[in-house]
Scaffold this active site. Structure first.
Site, short mmCIF file in Angstrom:
data_model
loop_
_atom_site.label_atom_id
_atom_site.label_comp_id
_atom_site.label_asym_id
_atom_site.label_seq_id
_atom_site.Cartn_x
_atom_site.Cartn_y
_atom_site.Cartn_z
N ASN A 90 -6.13 -2.62 2.69
CA ASN A 90 -6.18 -4.08 2.77
C ASN A 90 -7.62 -4.53 2.90
O ASN A 90 -8.41 -3.89 3.60
CB ASN A 90 -5.39 -4.58 3.98
CG ASN A 90 -3.90 -4.47 3.81
OD1 ASN A 90 -3.39 -4.41 2.70
ND2 ASN A 90 -3.17 -4.45 4.91
N ARG A 123 0.82 -1.22 0.00
CA ARG A 123 0.00 0.00 0.00
C ARG A 123 0.85 1.26 0.00
O ARG A 123 0.58 2.21 -0.75
CB ARG A 123 -0.95 0.01 1.19
CG ARG A 123 -2.05 -1.04 1.10
CD ARG A 123 -2.86 -1.15 2.37
NE ARG A 123 -1.97 -1.52 3.47
CZ ARG A 123 -2.11 -1.14 4.73
NH1 ARG A 123 -3.12 -0.37 5.08
NH2 ARG A 123 -1.28 -1.52 5.64
#
Length: 88
Positions: free
Chosen positions: A36, A18
Site C-alpha cells: 500500500n 494485495r
C-alpha cells in the site's frame, strides 16, 4: 525475465487487493511484492516472463471482487531478485 512496476489506483486498499495479487502472481510464476502507498494506491513490483506480466496486468485491471480499479500504470524497471511474492 523482465520486471515491471504497476501503480494501481481506485478502491484498492482494505479490499484484499494485495493478498489477491499475491495469489494471482504465484499462480502465474511471478515473483515480487505488493504494498500500500500512503496516497491510497497499491504498488506492485513483478518479475517473470513477459506473458505472465501481461496476464498479471490484465488481472490488476479488475482486481478482487470488492475492489474498484480506476487506473493501472505500468513501467518497465531494471531486473530485481525476489524469492516468492511478498505482501508488505
Amino acid at each position: 525475465m523482465v520486471c515491471a512496476r504497476f501503480l494501481v489506483s481506485g478502491r484498492v486498499q482494505g479490499v484484499y487487493f494485495r493478498a489477491s495479487t499475491r495469489e494471482q502472481a504465484l499462480a502465474l510464476g511471478v515473483q515480487g511484492q505488493a504494498r500500500n502507498l500512503a496516497d491510497g494506491r497499491v504498488e506492485v513490483i513483478a518479475c517473470g516472463q513477459m506473458q505472465a506480466l501481461d496476464q498479471l496486468e490484465h488481472w490488476l485491471q479488475r482486481g478482487p471482487p470488492a475492489a474498484r480499479v480506476d487506473v493501472v500504470r505500468r513501467e518497465a524497471i531494471q531486473a530485481q531478485s525476489f524469492t516468492g511474492f511478498m505482501v508488505r
